[in-house]
Design a protein around this motif. Sequence first.
Motif, PDB file in Angstrom:
ATOM      1  N   ASP A  43       2.791  -6.683  -7.056  1.00  0.00           N
ATOM      2  CA  ASP A  43       2.938  -6.539  -8.507  1.00  0.00           C
ATOM      3  C   ASP A  43       3.662  -7.729  -9.121  1.00  0.00           C
ATOM      4  OD1 ASP A  43       1.789  -3.800  -8.850  1.00  0.00           O
ATOM      5  OD2 ASP A  43       3.382  -3.323  -7.431  1.00  0.00           O
TER       6      ASP A  43
ATOM      7  N   ASP B 119      -2.037  -7.468  -2.995  1.00  0.00           N
ATOM      8  CA  ASP B 119      -1.865  -6.436  -4.022  1.00  0.00           C
ATOM      9  C   ASP B 119      -0.400  -6.271  -4.415  1.00  0.00           C
ATOM     10  OD1 ASP B 119      -2.761  -4.611  -5.891  1.00  0.00           O
ATOM     11  OD2 ASP B 119      -2.768  -2.913  -4.497  1.00  0.00           O
TER      12      ASP B 119
ATOM     13  N   HIS C 194       2.625   1.618  -3.480  1.00  0.00           N
ATOM     14  CA  HIS C 194       1.716   2.065  -4.533  1.00  0.00           C
ATOM     15  C   HIS C 194       1.306   3.527  -4.346  1.00  0.00           C
ATOM     16  CE1 HIS C 194       0.493  -2.402  -5.154  1.00  0.00           C
ATOM     17  NE2 HIS C 194       1.547  -2.078  -5.883  1.00  0.00           N
ATOM     18  N   ARG C 195       1.117   3.929  -3.096  1.00  0.00           N
ATOM     19  CA  ARG C 195       0.750   5.312  -2.827  1.00  0.00           C
ATOM     20  C   ARG C 195       1.831   6.285  -3.300  1.00  0.00           C
ATOM     21  NH1 ARG C 195       1.552   7.103   2.288  1.00  0.00           N
ATOM     22  NH2 ARG C 195       0.994   5.050   3.128  1.00  0.00           N
TER      23      ARG C 195
ATOM     24  N   VAL D  27       6.314   0.009  -7.708  1.00  0.00           N
ATOM     25  CA  VAL D  27       5.811  -1.365  -7.778  1.00  0.00           C
ATOM     26  C   VAL D  27       6.528  -2.184  -6.723  1.00  0.00           C
ATOM     27  CG1 VAL D  27       5.327  -1.173 -10.242  1.00  0.00           C
ATOM     28  CG2 VAL D  27       7.499  -2.167  -9.498  1.00  0.00           C
TER      29      VAL D  27
ATOM     30  N   GLU E 130       0.836  -1.212   0.000  1.00  0.00           N
ATOM     31  CA  GLU E 130       0.000   0.000   0.000  1.00  0.00           C
ATOM     32  C   GLU E 130       0.865   1.255   0.000  1.00  0.00           C
ATOM     33  OE1 GLU E 130      -1.674   3.501   1.389  1.00  0.00           O
ATOM     34  OE2 GLU E 130      -0.551   2.282   2.836  1.00  0.00           O
TER      35      GLU E 130
END
Length: 408
Positions: free
Chosen positions: A216, A214, A189-190, A194, A186
């Motif tokens: 990659d 989540d 990504h924020r 990746v 998280e």
Amino acid sequence: MDPNLLKAEFPILGQEINGYPLVYLDNAATTQKPSSVINAIKRYYEWDNANVHRGVHTLGSRATDAYEGAREKVARFLNAANSRQIIFTRGTTAALNMVASGYARQTLREGDEIVITPMEHHSNLIPWQQAAKATGATLKYIPLQPDGTIALADVESTITENTKIVAVTYVSNVLGTVNPIARIAEIAHRKGAVIVVDGAQSTPHLKVDVQALDVDFYAFSGHKMCAATGIGVLYGKAPLLERMEPVEFGGEMIDFVDLYESTWKELPWKFEGGTPIIAGAVSLGAAIDFLEQVGLHNIDAHEKKLTQYAIERLSAIEGLTIYGPREERAGLVTFNLGDVHPHDVATVLDTKGIAVRAGHHCCQPLMRWLNVSATARASFYLYNTEQDVDRLADALVETKEFFGYAIG
């Protein structure tokens, strides 16, 4: 689950070593294979052996069905959105190198950052060193806490807007640390990065859901989860895999070849040049069947209980040092016995039929962080028991007495 009943499923565990029943505690290096996996490999070579994706004859069709069927099993096992996201490789090392070469070197620029941790296996460290050198990117490290864990505040401060790749192990093969991958993903990504996860030590032991995490990219090896050696998996999100360049070129991964130009097949086959690891994939499919029958949640619970028992038994041995967090850790215990070299410890244990690993465990920077040159490691799996731990603890007491001069 009853580990004593499961042990009977593994032919190799029925033998004696140096006159003692074998206690196999080197599962983080490789696990043993149940009869169902051995038989699946044997059946493939005796009944279905042929190349895949090429022939229209019966053997070729059966081999292709077995190979692609294994891919479907892996996709379900990881809860991937579809099997196109599953690339068969030679193992975790090959999968991570594939991302570092085929993705990172194509996307990184000077000034970009790659963030990893000091606990990484060399397979998830050296490829990023090389990618940084090739692109001008900067390699940064999330610092470790004194107990060998990482703090989310440090993750937040280390990952910046310049970070393009975060590469981290799910479970440390030395410390047993279980990293908060979903939270790290998280944060990555924020900030526009990746995340690449080394799943070699997590996939055999924990229920992994790549969509819930989540991640990659996610890499793991079959031989650490009851399958044959030489087979592994790279999972990737489809848009990233589409952008990624192949790193091996030849037959089967091509769509069209001209004298001066070629184009690649669609996913996943553009990354699987040449004759693939067919029997290995068959073994991985059979291993997944076996592990799902046992239940990953059962394996996880059993190993946590066994690890806490081992920590209690080994902590009672004066002069023995255990590394890594005491709570919320994976199924291994890494230790040193006073000033006795870990190789000497492992050698004495082997005389009593107990197999452990000794050395730097392909984690030299982590050894320096621990201020040691090497450690011994006992790592557990679904077929290990409290009796195995008792054998280990008793043998370590005898080892201490044998080398008593070296222990304060």
